[in-house]
Design a protein around this motif. Structure first.
Motif, PDB file in Angstrom:
ATOM      1  N   UNK A   9      42.223  20.696 -14.386  1.00  0.00           N
ATOM      2  CA  UNK A   9      40.818  20.981 -14.688  1.00  0.00           C
ATOM      3  C   UNK A   9      40.404  20.418 -16.040  1.00  0.00           C
ATOM      4  N   UNK A  10      41.228  20.676 -17.050  1.00  0.00           N
ATOM      5  CA  UNK A  10      40.896  20.147 -18.386  1.00  0.00           C
ATOM      6  C   UNK A  10      40.915  18.617 -18.389  1.00  0.00           C
ATOM      7  N   UNK A  11      41.875  18.041 -17.685  1.00  0.00           N
ATOM      8  CA  UNK A  11      41.941  16.572 -17.622  1.00  0.00           C
ATOM      9  C   UNK A  11      40.659  16.010 -17.005  1.00  0.00           C
ATOM     10  N   UNK A  47      34.200  19.097 -10.516  1.00  0.00           N
ATOM     11  CA  UNK A  47      35.579  19.230 -10.024  1.00  0.00           C
ATOM     12  C   UNK A  47      36.445  19.962 -11.061  1.00  0.00           C
ATOM     13  N   UNK A  48      36.252  19.585 -12.336  1.00  0.00           N
ATOM     14  CA  UNK A  48      37.015  20.236 -13.403  1.00  0.00           C
ATOM     15  C   UNK A  48      36.725  21.728 -13.433  1.00  0.00           C
TER      16      UNK A  48
ATOM     17  N   UNK B 165      43.104  20.869   0.795  1.00  0.00           N
ATOM     18  CA  UNK B 165      42.088  21.313  -0.155  1.00  0.00           C
ATOM     19  C   UNK B 165      41.042  20.230  -0.371  1.00  0.00           C
ATOM     20  N   UNK B 166      39.797  20.586  -0.047  1.00  0.00           N
ATOM     21  CA  UNK B 166      38.704  19.626  -0.224  1.00  0.00           C
ATOM     22  C   UNK B 166      38.544  19.271  -1.699  1.00  0.00           C
ATOM     23  N   UNK B 167      38.723  20.277  -2.555  1.00  0.00           N
ATOM     24  CA  UNK B 167      38.589  20.067  -3.999  1.00  0.00           C
ATOM     25  C   UNK B 167      39.556  18.975  -4.469  1.00  0.00           C
ATOM     26  N   UNK B 168      40.775  19.044  -3.970  1.00  0.00           N
ATOM     27  CA  UNK B 168      41.787  18.077  -4.393  1.00  0.00           C
ATOM     28  C   UNK B 168      41.512  16.689  -3.796  1.00  0.00           C
ATOM     29  N   UNK B 169      41.034  16.672  -2.555  1.00  0.00           N
ATOM     30  CA  UNK B 169      40.699  15.390  -1.940  1.00  0.00           C
ATOM     31  C   UNK B 169      39.572  14.692  -2.681  1.00  0.00           C
ATOM     32  N   UNK B 170      38.547  15.481  -3.034  1.00  0.00           N
ATOM     33  CA  UNK B 170      37.408  14.900  -3.764  1.00  0.00           C
ATOM     34  C   UNK B 170      37.829  14.454  -5.166  1.00  0.00           C
ATOM     35  N   UNK B 171      38.762  15.211  -5.763  1.00  0.00           N
ATOM     36  CA  UNK B 171      39.272  14.822  -7.078  1.00  0.00           C
ATOM     37  C   UNK B 171      39.952  13.460  -6.982  1.00  0.00           C
ATOM     38  N   UNK B 172      40.743  13.298  -5.946  1.00  0.00           N
ATOM     39  CA  UNK B 172      41.435  12.018  -5.742  1.00  0.00           C
ATOM     40  C   UNK B 172      40.426  10.876  -5.595  1.00  0.00           C
ATOM     41  N   UNK B 173      39.381  11.126  -4.788  1.00  0.00           N
ATOM     42  CA  UNK B 173      38.365  10.089  -4.576  1.00  0.00           C
ATOM     43  C   UNK B 173      37.650   9.759  -5.888  1.00  0.00           C
ATOM     44  N   UNK B 174      37.354  10.807  -6.689  1.00  0.00           N
ATOM     45  CA  UNK B 174      36.669  10.577  -7.973  1.00  0.00           C
ATOM     46  C   UNK B 174      37.557   9.753  -8.908  1.00  0.00           C
TER      47      UNK B 174
END
Lengths: 148, 496
Positions: A9-11, A47-48, B165-174
C-alpha cells in the motif's frame, strides 16, 4: 499478510505521488503527455488506499512463506552472479564471462564440482558463441581488457 | 480464372522441389529463431533476410514467409518447457503450457500447440485465399477511435486475469501501465519517469520485462523450492488424448476467428490478440477453474490465435501493401528488394507469384506440423533435465534474450530487476500477467486516444459517434461488468 499489504500500500501511494508530480510537470491538457500519468496517480492512490484499509480477500489469512536461510543465500548468490556477469561481460568478453557465470551458478545451484562446472561452461559458452555471435551476428562484447 | 484455378496453379509451383526445399529450410530456421528467447519474428526475418539474397523472388519470399510463421510457432516451445516467452505473443502460452510441463504433460502441450497452430494457420490461409481483397478494404475503415475501443475491450481481460483478488489484479495492471509510460513521449518529446537516466529515454523494453517476470522470477522460485527438475514426476503421454483433441476443436475454431480477423487490423499486435483469445476461451469453457493450472485449451487458444494472426496479417500486406505488424514490415522490405510492390496491382500483375506464395503457406503449415510433432518427445525430455544444469541455462538464455533486443546490457539489468520484482509480486499474491497485458496495451491506448482527439480538434467525441468504436467500448464495459458479477456470485469457483 497484513504487514505485506501495508508495505504494498505504501509503495503504491509513493508511486501515485511520483505519477502526480510527473503528470503535473508534463501536463498539457486532456490526452496530452501528462494525462496518463495523472490517471495513474489517481489509480495508484485508490489501490494504495485499498491495500492500507483492507479490501483484500482470503489471502489475508495466508502467511507469506519466505525462503529459509539456505534458500535466501542461494537466491542472493544467483542474483549476485547475474549482476556480476552483466558487469564483467564488457570487460572480459562474452565467452570468458559465460564460462565463469555458468560454472559459478552450477556450483551454487547444484553444488557441482568446479571442474564439471567449468567443462559445462566451456561447452555451452562455445556453442552459444557460435550460434549467437557467428551465425546470428549478435554484437556480444569481445572484452575491453583484451583490447578487442 | 477462378480463385481455385489460381490457387491450383500456385500449388503446382509451390510443390516444385526447389520451392519445397526453401519452404522447408525457412520453416526450420524460423522455428529455431522462434525458440531462441528475445529473437522474435521481426529480428528473425531481419537477420535471415540476407540469406535469401541469392535466390529468385518466388523461392526467396516463400522462404521468408516460412521463416515468419516458423518463428511465430517456435516461441511456444520455450514458453511451455521453461516458462521463457520468446516473444510477447507467447506470454499467454506460459500460463497453462508451463503448468502442463510441470505436471509431466509437456509433450501434450507441445503437440496441441503444433496442432492448433496448424489448424488455425491453415484455416487462416483459406480466409486469405478467398477473402483477401474485400477484407483488406474493411480493415482500412478501422481508424483510431475503433482501435481505442478495441484496446478498451482487450483491457477488460485484466479483470478476468486478476486471479483471486481484483485489487491485486488491478495493481498489477497499474504497474504495467506505469512501466509502459517510462521514456520519451513520441508526440511532445517530453521525457516521463526517466529520472535523468539516458538509458530510460528509449523506454523499458517489454521483452526484457517479460524475461525478468517469467524466466528469472521462475528460476528464483525454483531455487526457493529446491526444485530438482521442472517436471519431477514421470513424463506422461506425449500426445493429447482423443477426448482432449475433441474438446479443443471448438477452441481452435474460435482462436482462428479471433486471430484471423483481428490480425487483419494494422497495429493490432499478436500479443493482445492471444490474450483476447485466451480470455474468450476461459469465458466459454465449462471448466474455468482449470485455466492457469494446466488447461489444454489454455495452450490451444493462444497458439491457434497466434498462427491465425500470421495468416490474417498477410491480407493487408498482399492486398494493400500495408504491413500490420513490425515483422511483416520487414517482410515487406524483402518484397521490395525483389522489386515487388504489394498492393491491389500485385494480384493483377504478378498473379503467379502471389498465388505461389499463398499456396506455399499451405505447404509450409503442413511442413511445420510434420517437422514439430516428431520432435515433441525430444523437447519434452528437457523438462526432466536436472535443474542444476537447466537453471543456469535458463538464466543464460534469458540474459541473451534481453541483450539481443537492443544489444545493450541495460536491458539485461532491466530483466534482472524485473526478475526480483516478479518474485516479490508472486510472494504478495499479485499476478504478473495483467502487468504484461497493460504493458502492451497502454501505449496503444494512449496513441489511439490522441489520434482520435486530433481528428476532432481535441475532442474525443468520435469515440461515441462511430458505431464500431462505441460497440467495442460497450463490449469491453459489458464484459467487465459480467466478470465482476460472476466473481461476486461464485467466489469459490474463480479461476486464477
Amino acid at each position: 499478510m497484513r504487514n505485506a499489504d501495508r508495505v504494498v500500500g505504501w509503495t503504491l501511494l509513493c508511486l501515485g505521488a511520483v505519477c502526480a508530480i510527473e503528470g503535473w510537470r508534463t501536463w498539457d491538457g486532456v490526452g496530452g503527455t501528462g494525462f496518463f500519468p495523472a490517471i495513474l496517480a489517481v489509480a495508484f492512490g485508490l489501490l494504495g488506499a485499498g491495500f492500507q484499509f483492507g479490501g483484500t480477500v482470503r489471502e489475508d489469512e495466508i502467511p507469506i512463506l519466505w525462503p529459509d536461510r539456505t534458500g535466501r543465500r542461494v537466491m542472493a548468490q544467483v542474483v549476485s552472479a547475474l549482476i556480476a556477469y552483466a558487469i564483467l561481460m564488457p570487460w572480459i568478453g562474452y565467452a570468458f564471462s559465460t564460462v565463469l557465470f555458468l560454472a559459478g551458478v552450477c556450483r551454487i545451484i547444484g553444488t557441482m564440482r568446479w571442474s564439471y562446472g567449468l567443462l559445462f561452461g566451456i561447452v555451452v559458452s562455445a556453442a552459444t558463441h557460435v550460434v549467437f555471435k557467428v551465425w546470428l551476428n549478435m554484437p556480444l562484447p569481445a572484452g575491453a581488457w583484451w583490447g578487442i | 480464372m477462378s480463385t481455385l484455378d489460381l490457387l491450383w496453379n500456385g500449388l503446382s509451383q509451390a510443390v516444385t522441389p526447389m520451392n519445397l526445399l526453401f519452404a522447408f529450410i525457412g520453416s526450420i530456421l524460423g522455428t529455431l529463431v522462434g525458440v531462441l528467447p528475445g529473437i522474435g519474428p521481426t529480428s528473425g526475418i531481419a537477420i535471415l533476410l540476407p540469406l535469401t539474397s541469392f535466390l529468385p523472388p518466388t523461392p526467396a519470399i516463400i522462404m521468408l514467409a516460412a521463416i515468419y510463421y516458423g518463428a511465430m510457432y517456435g516461441g511456444s516451445t520455450t514458453s511451455i518447457l521453461v516458462n521463457i516467452p520468446g516473444e510477447i505473443s507467447s506470454v499467454v502460452t506460459t500460463l497453462d503450457g508451463y503448468q502442463m510441463a510441470r505436471q509431466g504433460r509437456a509433450g501434450a502441450a507441445l503437440a496441441i500447440a503444433a496442432i492448433s497452430s496448424f489448424v488455425a494457420g491453415t484455416l487462416g490461409i483459406i480466409g486469405l485465399t478467398f477473402f483477401a481483397p474485400p477484407l483488406a478494404e474493411v480493415a482500412l475503415t478501422i481508424g483510431p477511435p475503433e482501435y481505442f475501443g478495441l484496446v478498451v475491450l482487450a483491457l477488460s481481460v485484466v479483470v478476468s486475469l486478476a486471479g483471486h483478488s481484483l485489487l491485486r489484479g488491478l495493481t498489477s495492471a497499474a504497474l504495467g501501465a506505469f512501466v509502459a509510460l517510462i521514456g520519451i513521449d513520441s508526440t511532445s518529446g517530453l521525457k516521463r519517469f526517466t529520472l535523468g537516466n539516458t538509458e530510460l529515454v528509449g523506454g523499458v523494453d517489454f521483452i526484457a520485462v517479460i524475461i525478468g517476470l517469467f524466466a528469472i522470477a521462475e528460476v528464483l522460485r525454483n531455487l526457493e523450492e529446491q526444485t530438482t527438475a521442472i517436471c519431477d514426476v514421470a513424463l506422461k503421454t506425449l500426445m493429447p488424448t482423443l477426448k482432449e483433441l475433441r474438446e479443443c476443436i471448438g477452441t481452435m475454431l474460435r482462436a482462428t476467428g479471433v486471430g484471423f480477423f483481428l490480425g487483419i487490423l494494422p497495429g493490432c499486435t499478436p500479443g493482445a490478440i492471444s490474450f483476447l483469445s485466451y480470455d474468450l476461451e476461459r469465458r466459454v469453457s465449462k471448466n474455468k477453474v482449470q485455466f492457469g493450472k494446466g488447461a489444454i485449451q489454455g495452450v490451444a487458444a493462444p497458439e491457434g490465435a497466434n498462427n491465425a494472426t500470421t495468416s490474417g496479417g498477410f491480407v493487408p500486406l498482399l492486398a494493400l501493401g500495408i504491413p500490420p505488424t513490425p515483422a511483416l514490415a520487414v517482410l515487406l522490405s524483402g518484397f521490395m528488394i525483389y522489386g515487388l510492390q504489394p498492393g491491389p496491382l500485385l494480384f493483377e500483375k504478378q498473379p503467379q507469384f502471389v498465388w505461389t506464395v499463398i499456396a506455399s503457406m499451405y505447404v509450409g503449415n503442413v511442413m511445420l506440423l510434420v517437422l514439430n510433432l516428431p520432435l515433441v518427445g525430444l523437447w519434452a525430455k528437457m523438462t526432466a533435465v536436472p535443474y542444476a544444469l537447466l537453471g543456469p541455462m535458463i538464466l543464460l538464455f534469458g540474459f541473451l534474450g534481453a541483450f539481443s533486443v537492443r544489444n545493450n546490457l541495460f536491458d539485461v539489468a532491466t530483466a534482472i530487476f524485473f526478475g526480483v520484482v516478479g518474485y516479490l509480486l508472486e510472494k504478495v499474491k499479485i499476478p504478473t500477467t495483467p502487468m504484461v497485458l497493460a504493458l502492451i496495451l497502454v501505449p496503444m491506448l494512449e496513441s489511439s486516444l490522441r489520434q482520435t482527439m486530433s481528428m476532432m480538434a481535441g475532442s474525443p467525441v468520435l469515440l461515441v459517434t462511430r458505431p464500431l468504436a462505441l460497440g467495442f467500448i460497450a463490449a469491453g464495459v459489458l464484459l467487465t461488468v459480467l466478470t465482476l458479477v460472476a466473481r461476486s456470485r461464485k467466489p469459490r469457483d474463480r479461476g486464477k
